[in-house]
Scaffold this motif. Structure first.
Motif, short mmCIF file in Angstrom:
data_model
loop_
_atom_site.label_atom_id
_atom_site.label_comp_id
_atom_site.label_asym_id
_atom_site.label_seq_id
_atom_site.Cartn_x
_atom_site.Cartn_y
_atom_site.Cartn_z
N LEU A 33 99.97 84.61 60.46
CA LEU A 33 100.28 84.32 61.86
C LEU A 33 99.04 84.17 62.73
N VAL A 34 97.95 84.87 62.38
CA VAL A 34 96.76 84.89 63.23
C VAL A 34 95.58 84.17 62.59
N ARG A 35 95.33 84.49 61.33
CA ARG A 35 94.12 83.97 60.69
C ARG A 35 94.31 82.60 60.07
N GLY A 36 95.52 82.06 60.11
CA GLY A 36 95.77 80.71 59.62
C GLY A 36 95.64 80.54 58.13
N LYS A 37 95.81 81.60 57.35
CA LYS A 37 95.70 81.50 55.89
C LYS A 37 96.96 80.91 55.28
N GLY A 38 96.86 80.51 54.03
CA GLY A 38 97.96 79.87 53.34
C GLY A 38 98.67 80.79 52.37
N VAL A 39 99.23 80.17 51.31
CA VAL A 39 100.04 80.90 50.34
C VAL A 39 99.22 81.99 49.65
N GLU A 40 97.94 81.79 49.48
CA GLU A 40 97.12 82.78 48.79
C GLU A 40 97.14 84.14 49.48
N ALA A 41 97.40 84.14 50.79
CA ALA A 41 97.44 85.39 51.54
C ALA A 41 98.69 86.21 51.22
N LEU A 42 99.68 85.58 50.57
CA LEU A 42 100.93 86.27 50.26
C LEU A 42 100.90 86.97 48.91
N LEU A 43 99.91 86.66 48.08
CA LEU A 43 99.93 87.15 46.70
C LEU A 43 99.92 88.68 46.62
N VAL A 44 98.92 89.31 47.20
CA VAL A 44 98.82 90.78 47.12
C VAL A 44 99.95 91.47 47.87
N PRO A 45 100.23 91.10 49.15
CA PRO A 45 101.35 91.76 49.85
C PRO A 45 102.68 91.59 49.12
N SER A 46 102.94 90.39 48.59
CA SER A 46 104.21 90.16 47.90
C SER A 46 104.31 91.00 46.64
N ALA A 47 103.21 91.07 45.88
CA ALA A 47 103.22 91.86 44.65
C ALA A 47 103.47 93.34 44.95
N VAL A 48 102.82 93.85 45.99
CA VAL A 48 103.00 95.26 46.35
C VAL A 48 104.42 95.52 46.81
N LEU A 49 104.96 94.65 47.66
CA LEU A 49 106.32 94.85 48.18
C LEU A 49 107.36 94.76 47.07
N ILE A 50 107.19 93.81 46.15
CA ILE A 50 108.14 93.69 45.04
C ILE A 50 108.05 94.91 44.13
N GLY A 51 106.83 95.33 43.80
CA GLY A 51 106.67 96.50 42.95
C GLY A 51 107.24 97.75 43.61
N PHE A 52 107.00 97.91 44.91
CA PHE A 52 107.53 99.07 45.63
C PHE A 52 109.05 99.05 45.62
N THR A 53 109.64 97.87 45.80
CA THR A 53 111.11 97.75 45.80
C THR A 53 111.68 98.16 44.45
N LEU A 54 111.07 97.69 43.38
CA LEU A 54 111.59 97.99 42.03
C LEU A 54 111.49 99.49 41.72
N VAL A 55 110.35 100.09 42.05
CA VAL A 55 110.15 101.51 41.72
C VAL A 55 111.06 102.40 42.55
N VAL A 56 111.04 102.21 43.87
CA VAL A 56 111.85 103.05 44.75
C VAL A 56 113.34 102.77 44.54
#
Length: 347
Positions: A312-335
């Motif tokens: 939203l601020v820094r104007g980054k693309g899809v690459e900015a979603l890799l780490v947050p998406s992986a963490v959120l998916i992993g957190f969802t599966l474990v919890v």
């Protein structure tokens, strides 16, 4: 599909008809956006006011920087007393070729800013006097848009926090309420699979998160706040979905072991509030000690905040979603797995 549709419609109607839930999902977090947005709307517009005594090329150069507001005094002792009393952060007194800089160490931010500016100006004036050509030149540019305002930092963090509130409280309180009212028992005896019940509730939560995003961005885009979307801002939608599922899993875990709505609400607050303060929702997490920044990396809200800020601020693309998406998916599966193991249909 019929059971899934019926359950989804029923949950949506229950959500819309609950005025208290609507308040805490939309109005309550939006109040923080409005308050912080108004408080910091003009942040950075004010110049740092300092006292000056005397005149000459140094004073002229300080005035031309545009970063300082100069308040002239005829007597250095009077100006020095102003600094001593905390009324002004610094004094620049020029007497011939001597420049005296007096600053208040109690206001470290402004003092260090003034020291840096005055030191740079004095060095530049000295260089000009010698008529020596500069060996190095400095060009300073911001990596963000030139029109960047505090609202562009506030919106991603508070929106992520609102999604976390909706996901955790919505899942936890609904699960506890249904268990107390024997709704879960009736659903279990009905020809409806757990998958249909769970997926319908997740769908309503995702729809709520998208609605929150639309409302927050619409308010922030008004001229009063002046949000400007940059780059591929629509990439925030996948983060809203993944963040919702992660916090929904947390809510399921809370609702699985709490027996009353009061207990569920208290447990959810114990989880959400510290997470919000340690994840950079209200202030930059980079300002905290190193060990605390390391601890904050275990929270899904920290990664959702970082991802939302990037797109939203820094104007980054899809690459900015890799780490947050992986963490959120992993957190969802474990919890989610832990919540499923301790889930109870009845008390």
């Amino acid at each position: 599909m019929t059971a899934f549709k019926s359950l989804s419609v029923a949950m949506l109607k229950g959500f819309v008809r609950d005025k208290m839930t609507l308040f805490f999902v939309f109005i309550f977090p939006l109040m923080f956006l409005v308050v912080f947005g108004l408080l910091f709307r003009d942040a950075g517009a004010d110049k740092t006011k300092i006292a000056i005594v005397g005149d000459g090329p140094v004073i002229t150069a300080l005035d031309k920087t545009g970063a300082l507001e100069l308040e002239k005094y005829d007597n250095a002792d009077t100006a020095r007393q102003k600094v001593h009393d905390g009324d002004l952060p610094a004094l620049v007194a020029v007497n011939g070729n001597d420049v005296e800089l007096t600053f208040a160490a109690s206001d470290q931010v402004k003092a260090q800013t003034v020291v840096g500016i005055v030191s740079g100006v004095v060095d530049k004036v000295n260089l000009g006097v010698t008529n020596a050509p500069p060996t190095f030149t400095l060009e300073a540019k911001s990596v963000e848009d030139a029109s960047l305002k505090p609202i562009q930092y506030l919106t991603p963090g508070i929106l992520s926090w609102a999604v976390s509130i909706s996901g955790v409280f919505g899942a936890a309180l609904t699960l506890v309420s249904w268990r107390k009212k024997q709704v879960l028992r009736r659903i279990r005896l009905a020809p409806v699979g757990p998958t249909a019940v769970l997926s319908s509730r997740v769908l309503v939560s995702i729809g709520t998160a998208v609605a929150q995003g639309v409302v927050f961005v619409a308010v922030a885009l008004t001229p009063m706040f002046g949000l400007k979307l940059t780059g591929q801002w629509w990439l925030a939608l996948p983060l809203l979905v993944l963040g919702t599922t992660a916090f929904f899993a947390v809510g399921m875990l809370v609702g699985s072991f709490c027996k009353t709505e009061e207990a569920a609400s208290g447990a959810a607050n114990i989880i959400i509030l510290p997470m919000a303060f340690l994840s950079g929702t209200f202030f930059p997490v980079e300002n905290t000690p190193g060990w605390l920044q390391t601890v904050s990396n275990i929270f899904p809200l920290r990664h959702m905040n970082d991802g939302m800020l990037d797109v939203l601020v820094r104007g980054k693309g899809v690459e900015a979603l890799l780490v947050p998406s992986a963490v959120l998916i992993g957190f969802t599966l474990v919890v989610g797995f832990i919540a499923a193991r301790i889930f109870r249909w009845e008390d």
